[in-house]
Design an enzyme around this catalytic site. Structure first.
Site: not given
Length: 847
Positions: A132, A270, A273, A304-305, A308, A327
């Site tokens: 990405e 960090g 995804e 968070h991931e 996604h 995001e």
């Protein structure tokens, strides 16, 4: 310049080019073969792309930034002119087309593309991908844009003792007879954009589990297998709870066949995804004692991931201007999920402490932009990966959910996911489902909060006739419709007591509102006390004095978070001396019971003194803070997070008279009962000892013996660069432009080189910074150029006016990428802020 400039030729893709390609192409499938046994610098790559063209006879191209050996288009061999270094030009026909590209590509050491890492502990090699927003074509030929999703058949050839993990399940690897390599064939993926195709390979250790029908696995390099074994139960628990939570919330089961996590060495972010193959930074695998807040933040990143998997992977944005649909949603949902998927409770209070100040600050920089921003090309897409999209985006989505009502909001989200399953969607698609789910004016919300830049400031204006809440008039930030909760407190014998709360509405036509408060004017008025609206709260003078006097007596944790954020903003705006902020932390922050909150407040207090405070009184103010930390540390409960946070802070602020303490800690001798001088505390001690001019000869080797791996090497490089000598700075500068260091290692050198308090030494590097940055345009790796631009901008010098003038000249350099120029603009603004805050703090000294 570093010799790793190969990736500088990866080019860019414009939005217009992507739109033209997606209008012509459909039904894309890739068969990708990667051979990792070809050598240490390059890997072999072969792609067979099949797709349908609508018209044919158009100038279409595949993206590929490797070395091409042959290209066949519909069985016809294309000549060498078909590849220009980043694109393979094609001559297609209407209907079905087949293109085969055979070649090789270079491994990366920047974290992008296919990153190669050699573990210094055992010499084992590991590789992992990160694509990405525009790096898939550095590994395989593809249409490298998010709206041309494709199914992928991946085959990887690797050393026979390696493990390969990818988005889907694999067949049992089959080594040829008598050979040293094995071939791993993976099941066909569902439709994925190129940037989400992923694999990692190496002699990984693997731990497996299962949650219902979903197989789970964790992968880590062999030298960290023991750490993984100890933490795997906690990781699997968060992952399992998260799958259940999101499956219920979205009314849609986890959409992929497995869920693996790979801890990747020298990872630049960090996490990422990749569906079925999430990559994580190894810092999330703790190798020393951490606080509960560190575990909470790890859980937040896992969630968070995971969000996604639905937002970004199952439904993907069409182009990078809708990055927020990935995001901002994932950030928001990870905060929401904490209450059910972790033991840490609701997440919005901690979010208000950690994230909202950064979002507000980014919104006030000259590079501020809307959450949803027109993105002309993939270079611009890189510039948008920042706090405005992630943090401010999550904040305004939270506000939207409150306005619509949670049930209506989730109803719209579910409809959005069902409608666009396995496809692409954008802003209009999301707005359409919210219009169906709610009677609120969603279009006005989009216009005000997604399509406009800047943060609005609200403040109470006190008058004899009554108090009023005011939305400041700002020529750079258009006024918005604000729905705020306001809290009024009275100070009774140095204890703040809530009098009442009220809801207040402001609008562009009515930017002021009289407050309907009973009795005399309260001692403390806190607009947006629940932190729901994304606004900047400027405390009126009386409220600021009350907060500085009695903040810790306020019972509501969320309101305290708002006040701490307002005081930090006041300091950055030069309305509050840096020493006053640090004193408030020393008086009231020390009484915060949450170790994570205490940690972030102490970090900001140290930053206030070292960076934003008057340099002439820096040592004296640090001594005051050090004394307060020592007092609190003496009374902190043995074994508590509080004790750990205070000890780390003390190590970071001790002066030259504390060099003996620091030396003992580096040698593993802790002065605090039941608090081990672990590898983290040792490196903190060594860095502080080096930066303050202590003798670290011999101590670097001592610390390396306790931490001999790659993280130890990076810490050693940082400490060596932090020494306040001309020889140390010159050695560090030379290392940056020498071969042999990865980007992660060069970042460590840069982090050590620029230290507050070393202005006399760093002044000489102001001109060299400008010249080096200009010379790197187009000649060095983009990731290194960006990191250099930000990490070594001359903030700490004795020639600030000249630095600002030279920066203005540098910004005229049209050869530097836009994301680099953006970083320089932001660093220039930070220097101007530092000048103002230091003057404010110095003026406080002379009173």
């Amino acid at each position: 310049m570093p010799s790793e400039g190969r990736a500088a030729s990866r080019g860019r893709l414009t939005q217009d080019e992507a739109a033209a390609r997606s209008a012509e192409i459909s039904n894309v499938h890739y068969a990708v073969e990667i051979d990792l046994t070809a050598g240490e610098r390059e890997f072999a790559t072969r792609t067979v792309a099949r797709f349908r063209a609508r018209r044919g006879n158009t100038s279409l191209f595949l993206d590929f930034a490797g070395r091409v050996e042959s290209v066949k288009c519909n069985g016809r061999e294309l000549g060498p002119d078909a590849h220009d270094g980043t694109r393979v030009r094609l001559d297609v026909r209407p209907g079905e087309n087949t293109v085969r590209v055979v070649g090789a590509a270079a491994y990366s050491r920047t974290g992008e593309g296919l990153h190669r890492f050699c573990d210094p502990l055992d010499g084992q090699v590991y590789v992992h991908t990160k694509f990405e927003p525009f790096a898939a074509h550095t590994v395989y030929a593809c249409f490298d844009q998010p709206d041309l999703k494709a199914t992928v058949d991946l085959t990887v050839t690797a050393n026979t003792h390696w493990v390969v993990v990818a988005n889907t399940d694999h067949e049992e690897p089959r080594p040829p007879a008598g050979d040293t390599s094995s071939t791993w064939r993976f099941a066909r993926t569902p439709p994925l954009p190129p940037y989400l195709v992923a694999f990692a390979a190496g002699p990984f250790s693997r731990l497996a589990s299962r949650h219902g029908a979903v197989p789970l696995a964790l992968y880590v390099r062999n030298s960290l297998a023991e750490e993984l074994a100890g933490q795997a139960p906690e990781l699997f628990d968060v992952i399992s709870r998260g799958i259940d939570f999101y499956s219920r919330l979205f009314d849609l089961p986890y959409p992929f066949t497995k869920y693996d996590h790979v801890f990747a060495p020298e990872y630049a972010f960090g996490g990422m995804e990749h569906p079925g193959c999430v990559t994580l930074n190894e810092r999330l695998l703790f190798r020393h004692r951490v606080t509960e807040d560190a575990r909470r933040r790890r859980a937040e990143l896992l969630l968070h991931e995971m969000a996604h998997m639905w937002f970004g992977d199952y439904v993907t944005m069409r182009w990078w201007d809708d990055l927020w649909l990935n995001e901002a949603f994932a950030t928001m949902m990870a905060v929401v999920a904490q209450a059910e998927a972790t033991p840490y409770g609701e997440g919005w209070t901690v979010f208000a402490h950690h994230a909202l100040p950064a979002a507000r600050h980014a919104d006030q920089l000259p590079t501020s932009h809307p959450i949803r921003v027109e993105t002309g090309d993939t270079d611009a897409a890189r510039s948008n990966l920042g706090p405005i999209v992630y943090l401010r985006g999550a904040a305004v989505l939270h506000d939207l959910a409150e306005r619509l009502g949670w049930e209506s909001f989730i109803t719209g989200v579910r409809t959005y996911l069902r409608t666009h399953a396995w496809g692409n969607a954008g802003l209009d698609d999301f707005v359409a489902v919210l219009r169906q789910a709610s009677k609120e004016d969603v279009d006005r919300w989009v216009d005000e909060w997604l399509l406009r830049r800047g943060v609005n400031t609200v403040e109470v204006s006190r008058h004899a006739g009554g108090d009023r809440l005011v939305q400041h008039q700002d020529p750079d930030v258009a006024p918005r419709h604000l729905n705020l909760r306001l809290a009024a407190f009275d100070d009774h014998d140095a204890k703040l007591v809530l009098r009442q709360r009220a809801h207040v509405s402001l609008s562009p036509r009515a930017p002021e509102c009289e407050l309907a408060l009973s009795g005399p004017s309260p001692d403390l008025l806190v607009p947006n006390d629940d932190a729901v609206s994304h606004v900047k709260v400027r405390l009126d003078p009386r409220s600021r004095r009350t907060a500085l006097r009695s903040l810790s007596t306020l019972e509501d944790r969320r309101t305290r978070a708002v006040l701490w954020g307002a005081l930090w903003d006041d300091m950055l705006d030069a309305h509050l001396p840096a020493r006053s902020y640090a004193a408030a932390v020393g008086t009231h922050g020390m009484l915060e019971s949450d170790g994570g909150v205490l940690d972030v407040l102490l970090q900001r207090a140290v930053q206030a003194v070292q960076v934003y405070g008057d340099p002439l009184s820096r040592c004296r103010t640090l001594q005051v803070l050090e004394h307060r930390v020592r007092e609190q540390l003496a009374g902190a409960a043995v074994g508590s997070d509080r004790r750990l946070v205070l000890a780390r802070t003390l190590v970071g602020v001790v002066q030259a008279d504390g060099h003996g303490l620091l030396s003992d800690i580096v040698r593993g001798r802790s002065p605090w009962a039941e608090l081990e001088a672990d590898r983290d505390l040792r490196w903190r001690g060594l860095l502080r000892l080096a930066a303050t001019g202590g003798d670290i000869d011999g101590l670097v080797d001592v610390a390396m013996q306790a931490d001999p791996g790659d993280s130890g090497r990076r810490n050693a490089l940082m400490a060596q660069a932090a020494r306040p000598t001309r020889a140390a700075k010159e050695e560090a500068w030379t290392r940056l432009f020498s071969d042999g260091l990865s980007l992660a290692e060069r970042k460590a050198v840069m982090a050590g080189l620029r230290q507050p308090g070393q202005e006399a030494l760093l002044t000489a590097y102001a001109d060299r910074y400008m010249r080096a940055l200009e010379s790197m345009a187009g000649a060095a790796e983009p990731e290194f150029v960006l990191a250099f631009a930000r990490a070594l901008y001359p903030r700490f010098t004795h020639v600030e006016p000249r630095v600002l003038a030279d920066t203005d000249d540098l910004l005229e350099n049209k050869l530097l990428p836009e994301n680099v120029l953006k970083a320089v603009r932001e660093e220039r603004t930070e220097l101007v802020i530092m000048q103002a805050t230091r003057a404010c703090d110095a003026a406080h000294t002379t009173r």
